[in-house]
Scaffold this active site. Structure first.
Site, short mmCIF file in Angstrom:
data_model
loop_
_atom_site.label_atom_id
_atom_site.label_comp_id
_atom_site.label_asym_id
_atom_site.label_seq_id
_atom_site.Cartn_x
_atom_site.Cartn_y
_atom_site.Cartn_z
N TYR A 196 41.87 1.12 14.05
CA TYR A 196 41.23 0.77 13.85
C TYR A 196 39.60 0.60 14.50
O TYR A 196 39.71 1.69 15.04
CB TYR A 196 41.23 -0.91 15.13
CG TYR A 196 41.88 -0.74 16.58
CD1 TYR A 196 40.77 -0.41 17.30
CD2 TYR A 196 42.75 0.34 16.68
CE1 TYR A 196 40.38 -0.24 18.64
CE2 TYR A 196 42.80 0.57 18.16
CZ TYR A 196 42.47 0.82 19.04
OH TYR A 196 41.61 0.93 20.39
N CYS A 197 39.25 -0.52 13.66
CA CYS A 197 37.43 -0.34 14.32
C CYS A 197 36.38 -1.66 14.51
O CYS A 197 37.56 -2.85 14.90
CB CYS A 197 37.06 0.60 13.53
SG CYS A 197 36.45 -0.16 11.51
N THR A 198 35.63 -2.02 14.93
CA THR A 198 34.93 -3.25 15.44
C THR A 198 34.93 -3.80 14.15
O THR A 198 35.64 -4.99 14.31
CB THR A 198 33.70 -3.19 15.27
OG1 THR A 198 33.12 -2.28 16.66
CG2 THR A 198 32.41 -4.38 16.21
N ILE A 209 38.21 -4.96 15.30
CA ILE A 209 38.84 -5.64 16.79
C ILE A 209 38.63 -7.13 16.76
O ILE A 209 38.89 -8.64 17.11
CB ILE A 209 38.16 -4.81 18.20
CG1 ILE A 209 38.85 -4.01 17.64
CG2 ILE A 209 38.06 -5.49 18.89
CD1 ILE A 209 37.78 -2.39 18.05
#
Length: 250
Positions: free
Chosen positions: A104-106, A133
């Site tokens: 996952y990332c922003t 996120i």
């Protein structure tokens, strides 16, 4: 850097509502693809933090973490453009030893590159959080959430919490890293100049320049003062202006 082609191939998208089930599985390795100044203020429960300072370091971290360089004979790399043929050559040992990955990332963009990288390295089960996120915090109630802390964002909010509410972190204008109230109590914190995360890396000359910029901002509201971007007035300009005003008054 290994081949990264998100246009050709990316991992499987997982929506926020299905994400908790995936990362709660003990057979899933959860990886935070963001940089260390982002992971420092929040991440998913149990996630692995590569501690990278930029995405350029991620491929090397993957190779070291999963020992891909030393086990090329066991883990044949997958050609993105000929994945079916490569898959036929893959051994049963490879399937068993390369784990299921959830990353996952922003906002999800970096994960498309990261998932493409892992697929090119022979990983078969690669998932990533759709919408990142931010989408998760927007849709999943805090009581059901597996997110811990706050999420760094690249705008004036600096960080957000569940429901995308404004977070508690501020920005160090010396290094652009998030700082907490406790960080700002440190003797190494100086508004507009430094914080505990960049104080030791900055020379005194750099700090003095930062102090000068901060004084300009406090006085004029902009860096460089009211004449920023304008050609300094010359004596000839002043003389010409005076003559023009004199002729108008006659």
């Amino acid at each position: 850097m290994p081949t990264i082609s998100p246009i050709e191939r990316v991992g499987k998208y997982v929506g926020p509502k299905e994400w908790n089930s995936l990362i709660s599985d003990p057979d899933t390795v959860v990886i935070d693809v963001r940089n260390n100044y982002e992971t420092r203020i929040g991440k998913f429960k149990g996630a692995v933090d590569p501690c990278t300072t930029s995405f350029r370091e991620f491929p090397s971290w993957v190779e070291e973490r999963f020992e891909l360089m030393r086990t090329d004979a066991e883990y044949p790399k997958v050609d993105v453009n000929h994945s079916d043929q490569s898959g036929e050559k893959e051994t049963e040992s490879t399937k068993q030893q390369l784990p299921r990955i959830a990353m996952y990332c922003t906002g999800g963009i970096r994960c498309e590159k990261a998932s493409s990288l892992l697929l090119s390295q022979g990983f078969k089960e690669v998932y990533h959080l759709e919408g990142g996120i931010l989408k998760y915090l927007e849709e999943i109630p805090e009581k059901q959430s597996l997110w811990e802390g706050e999420c760094f964002v690249f705008d004036k909010r600096v960080s957000v919490e569940h429901g995308l509410a404004q977070g508690n972190f501020k920005l160090c204008y010396g290094c652009k890293q998030p700082v907490s109230d406790a960080d700002m109590e440190s003797p190494e914190y100086e508004y507009g100049v430094s914080c505990p995360y960049c104080f030791a890396q900055k020379s005194e000359e750099e700090k003095e320049r930062a102090r000068a910029r901060q004084k300009q901002f406090q006085r004029w509201g902009i860096i460089g003062g009211p004449d920023k971007g304008r050609r300094p007035k010359l004596e000839s300009d002043v003389s010409s202006s005076n003559q023009s005003q004199l002729s108008k008054s006659i």
